[in-house]
Design a protein around this motif. Sequence first.
Motif, PDB file in Angstrom:
ATOM      1  N   THR A 212      23.521  25.896  32.363  1.00 43.72           N
ATOM      2  CA  THR A 212      24.794  24.739  32.574  1.00 43.72           C
ATOM      3  C   THR A 212      25.810  25.320  32.886  1.00 43.72           C
ATOM      4  O   THR A 212      26.836  26.079  31.538  1.00 43.72           O
ATOM      5  N   PHE A 213      26.238  25.785  34.162  1.00 47.29           N
ATOM      6  CA  PHE A 213      27.112  26.356  34.296  1.00 47.29           C
ATOM      7  C   PHE A 213      29.462  26.001  33.456  1.00 47.29           C
ATOM      8  O   PHE A 213      29.294  26.590  33.531  1.00 47.29           O
ATOM      9  N   SER A 214      29.484  24.858  33.626  1.00 43.28           N
ATOM     10  CA  SER A 214      30.312  23.738  33.179  1.00 43.28           C
ATOM     11  C   SER A 214      30.528  24.012  31.875  1.00 43.28           C
ATOM     12  O   SER A 214      31.391  24.093  31.141  1.00 43.28           O
ATOM     13  N   SER A 215      29.750  24.454  30.851  1.00 47.30           N
ATOM     14  CA  SER A 215      29.886  25.251  29.757  1.00 47.30           C
ATOM     15  C   SER A 215      30.243  26.631  29.124  1.00 47.30           C
ATOM     16  O   SER A 215      31.289  26.594  28.864  1.00 47.30           O
ATOM     17  N   TYR A 216      30.588  27.560  30.316  1.00 44.75           N
ATOM     18  CA  TYR A 216      31.084  28.546  30.293  1.00 44.75           C
ATOM     19  C   TYR A 216      32.167  29.149  31.310  1.00 44.75           C
ATOM     20  O   TYR A 216      32.681  28.355  31.986  1.00 44.75           O
ATOM     21  N   ALA A 217      32.950  29.340  30.796  1.00 48.89           N
ATOM     22  CA  ALA A 217      34.458  29.409  31.172  1.00 48.89           C
ATOM     23  C   ALA A 217      33.874  30.969  31.582  1.00 48.89           C
ATOM     24  O   ALA A 217      32.935  31.616  31.143  1.00 48.89           O
ATOM     25  N   MET A 218      34.743  31.183  33.411  1.00 50.75           N
ATOM     26  CA  MET A 218      33.880  32.308  34.111  1.00 50.75           C
ATOM     27  C   MET A 218      35.629  33.449  34.315  1.00 50.75           C
ATOM     28  O   MET A 218      36.943  32.659  34.810  1.00 50.75           O
ATOM     29  N   GLY A 219      35.133  34.602  33.842  1.00 49.54           N
ATOM     30  CA  GLY A 219      36.195  35.595  34.454  1.00 49.54           C
ATOM     31  C   GLY A 219      35.767  36.467  35.758  1.00 49.54           C
ATOM     32  O   GLY A 219      35.166  36.959  35.666  1.00 49.54           O
ATOM     33  N   TRP A 220      37.290  37.371  35.923  1.00 50.93           N
ATOM     34  CA  TRP A 220      36.776  37.801  36.992  1.00 50.93           C
ATOM     35  C   TRP A 220      37.214  39.478  36.752  1.00 50.93           C
ATOM     36  O   TRP A 220      38.619  39.263  35.744  1.00 50.93           O
ATOM     37  N   PHE A 221      37.007  40.637  36.095  1.00 49.41           N
ATOM     38  CA  PHE A 221      37.092  41.889  36.015  1.00 49.41           C
ATOM     39  C   PHE A 221      36.787  43.006  37.188  1.00 49.41           C
ATOM     40  O   PHE A 221      35.829  42.652  38.451  1.00 49.41           O
ATOM     41  N   ARG A 222      37.505  44.202  37.117  1.00 53.76           N
ATOM     42  CA  ARG A 222      36.873  44.751  38.139  1.00 53.76           C
ATOM     43  C   ARG A 222      37.347  46.187  37.702  1.00 53.76           C
ATOM     44  O   ARG A 222      37.540  46.754  36.453  1.00 53.76           O
ATOM     45  N   GLN A 223      36.527  46.868  38.334  1.00 54.27           N
ATOM     46  CA  GLN A 223      36.407  48.506  37.964  1.00 54.27           C
ATOM     47  C   GLN A 223      36.218  49.691  38.951  1.00 54.27           C
ATOM     48  O   GLN A 223      35.794  49.262  40.061  1.00 54.27           O
ATOM     49  N   ALA A 224      37.616  50.749  39.105  1.00 57.20           N
ATOM     50  CA  ALA A 224      38.006  51.738  40.254  1.00 57.20           C
ATOM     51  C   ALA A 224      36.854  52.263  40.037  1.00 57.20           C
ATOM     52  O   ALA A 224      37.153  52.743  38.881  1.00 57.20           O
ATOM     53  N   PRO A 225      37.249  53.409  40.432  1.00 56.18           N
ATOM     54  CA  PRO A 225      36.192  54.250  40.397  1.00 56.18           C
ATOM     55  C   PRO A 225      37.042  55.355  39.239  1.00 56.18           C
ATOM     56  O   PRO A 225      38.479  55.902  39.529  1.00 56.18           O
ATOM     57  N   GLY A 226      36.204  55.965  38.593  1.00 58.99           N
ATOM     58  CA  GLY A 226      37.505  56.658  37.494  1.00 58.99           C
ATOM     59  C   GLY A 226      37.466  55.762  36.839  1.00 58.99           C
ATOM     60  O   GLY A 226      38.178  56.700  34.973  1.00 58.99           O
ATOM     61  N   LYS A 227      38.132  54.855  36.165  1.00 60.95           N
ATOM     62  CA  LYS A 227      38.977  53.819  35.494  1.00 60.95           C
ATOM     63  C   LYS A 227      37.801  53.035  35.003  1.00 60.95           C
ATOM     64  O   LYS A 227      36.988  52.591  35.257  1.00 60.95           O
ATOM     65  N   GLU A 228      38.385  52.316  33.440  1.00 60.74           N
ATOM     66  CA  GLU A 228      37.430  51.286  33.166  1.00 60.74           C
ATOM     67  C   GLU A 228      37.458  50.227  33.476  1.00 60.74           C
ATOM     68  O   GLU A 228      38.207  49.922  34.655  1.00 60.74           O
ATOM     69  N   ARG A 229      36.275  49.633  33.416  1.00 61.93           N
ATOM     70  CA  ARG A 229      36.564  47.434  33.120  1.00 61.93           C
ATOM     71  C   ARG A 229      38.215  47.471  32.647  1.00 61.93           C
ATOM     72  O   ARG A 229      38.629  47.006  32.038  1.00 61.93           O
ATOM     73  N   GLU A 230      38.760  46.661  33.948  1.00 57.62           N
ATOM     74  CA  GLU A 230      39.677  45.351  33.994  1.00 57.62           C
ATOM     75  C   GLU A 230      39.959  44.243  34.082  1.00 57.62           C
ATOM     76  O   GLU A 230      38.828  44.053  35.159  1.00 57.62           O
ATOM     77  N   PHE A 231      40.111  43.854  32.575  1.00 56.86           N
ATOM     78  CA  PHE A 231      40.282  41.644  33.189  1.00 56.86           C
ATOM     79  C   PHE A 231      41.471  41.623  34.703  1.00 56.86           C
ATOM     80  O   PHE A 231      41.991  42.741  34.695  1.00 56.86           O
ATOM     81  N   VAL A 232      41.194  40.455  35.211  1.00 55.43           N
ATOM     82  CA  VAL A 232      41.580  40.391  36.126  1.00 55.43           C
ATOM     83  C   VAL A 232      41.944  38.795  36.379  1.00 55.43           C
ATOM     84  O   VAL A 232      43.196  38.379  36.393  1.00 55.43           O
TER      85      VAL A 232
ATOM     86  N   THR B 222      39.227  27.838  33.050  1.00 55.41           N
ATOM     87  CA  THR B 222      38.436  27.397  31.570  1.00 55.41           C
ATOM     88  C   THR B 222      37.268  27.266  32.323  1.00 55.41           C
ATOM     89  O   THR B 222      37.339  26.371  33.236  1.00 55.41           O
ATOM     90  N   GLN B 223      36.255  26.477  31.512  1.00 54.65           N
ATOM     91  CA  GLN B 223      34.708  25.664  31.852  1.00 54.65           C
ATOM     92  C   GLN B 223      35.352  24.286  32.332  1.00 54.65           C
ATOM     93  O   GLN B 223      34.390  24.484  33.567  1.00 54.65           O
ATOM     94  N   THR B 224      36.709  23.493  32.340  1.00 47.82           N
ATOM     95  CA  THR B 224      37.341  22.355  32.929  1.00 47.82           C
ATOM     96  C   THR B 224      38.024  22.467  34.348  1.00 47.82           C
ATOM     97  O   THR B 224      37.521  22.201  35.863  1.00 47.82           O
ATOM     98  N   GLY B 225      38.231  23.816  34.734  1.00 45.92           N
ATOM     99  CA  GLY B 225      39.103  24.421  36.147  1.00 45.92           C
ATOM    100  C   GLY B 225      40.747  23.471  35.430  1.00 45.92           C
ATOM    101  O   GLY B 225      41.372  24.635  35.964  1.00 45.92           O
ATOM    102  N   ASP B 226      40.868  23.354  34.213  1.00 44.83           N
ATOM    103  CA  ASP B 226      42.369  22.920  34.158  1.00 44.83           C
ATOM    104  C   ASP B 226      43.375  23.758  33.610  1.00 44.83           C
ATOM    105  O   ASP B 226      44.510  23.827  33.581  1.00 44.83           O
ATOM    106  N   GLY B 227      42.920  25.049  33.389  1.00 48.73           N
ATOM    107  CA  GLY B 227      43.603  26.564  32.610  1.00 48.73           C
ATOM    108  C   GLY B 227      42.894  27.598  33.203  1.00 48.73           C
ATOM    109  O   GLY B 227      41.649  27.834  33.500  1.00 48.73           O
ATOM    110  N   THR B 228      43.953  28.477  33.712  1.00 46.08           N
ATOM    111  CA  THR B 228      43.775  29.917  33.946  1.00 46.08           C
ATOM    112  C   THR B 228      44.765  30.793  33.545  1.00 46.08           C
ATOM    113  O   THR B 228      45.867  30.449  33.505  1.00 46.08           O
ATOM    114  N   PHE B 229      44.571  32.189  33.316  1.00 41.34           N
ATOM    115  CA  PHE B 229      45.332  32.837  32.905  1.00 41.34           C
ATOM    116  C   PHE B 229      45.245  34.148  34.031  1.00 41.34           C
ATOM    117  O   PHE B 229      43.690  34.684  34.176  1.00 41.34           O
ATOM    118  N   TYR B 230      46.115  35.124  34.177  1.00 43.48           N
ATOM    119  CA  TYR B 230      45.952  36.486  34.863  1.00 43.48           C
ATOM    120  C   TYR B 230      46.042  37.967  34.475  1.00 43.48           C
ATOM    121  O   TYR B 230      47.222  37.801  33.935  1.00 43.48           O
TER     122      TYR B 230
END
Length: 122
Positions: free
Chosen positions: A28-48, A52-60
């Motif tokens: 069930t997709f709706s039971s998970y918080a979803m995040g985006w991350f990115r990784q540039a060449p030679g760098k560590e993966r970073e949070f973007v 929240t599960q319901t879509g009522d909260g975001t953080f950048y």
Amino acid sequence: QVQLVESGGGLVQAGGSLRLSCVASGRTFSSYAMGWFRQAPGKEREFVAIITQTGDGTFYADFVKGRFTISRDNAKATVYLQMNSLKPDDTAVYYCAAAGSYAVSARRYDFWGQGTQVTVSS
């Protein structure tokens, strides 16, 4: 298990926009918080961004505030990342990920997509 497939990456000029999509299948997709991350060449993966599960909260991450917007459609099991005012520094492989709880650390995410390349030319 949750399978995640990203799309929407590509080559864009600085100042342009892209919209990334991530379609989920499996549990069930709706039971998970979803995040985006990115990784540039030679760098560590970073949070973007995270939503929240319901879509009522975001953080950048500070470096995308005011430029990127995360959203989700639970009926379509899809999370989006609208990216505006893109900069060459935004060039990276972008990954979506699913977490059982709201978190910014990559270690808290259980499932990952294969990534989609975003290249911003100057």
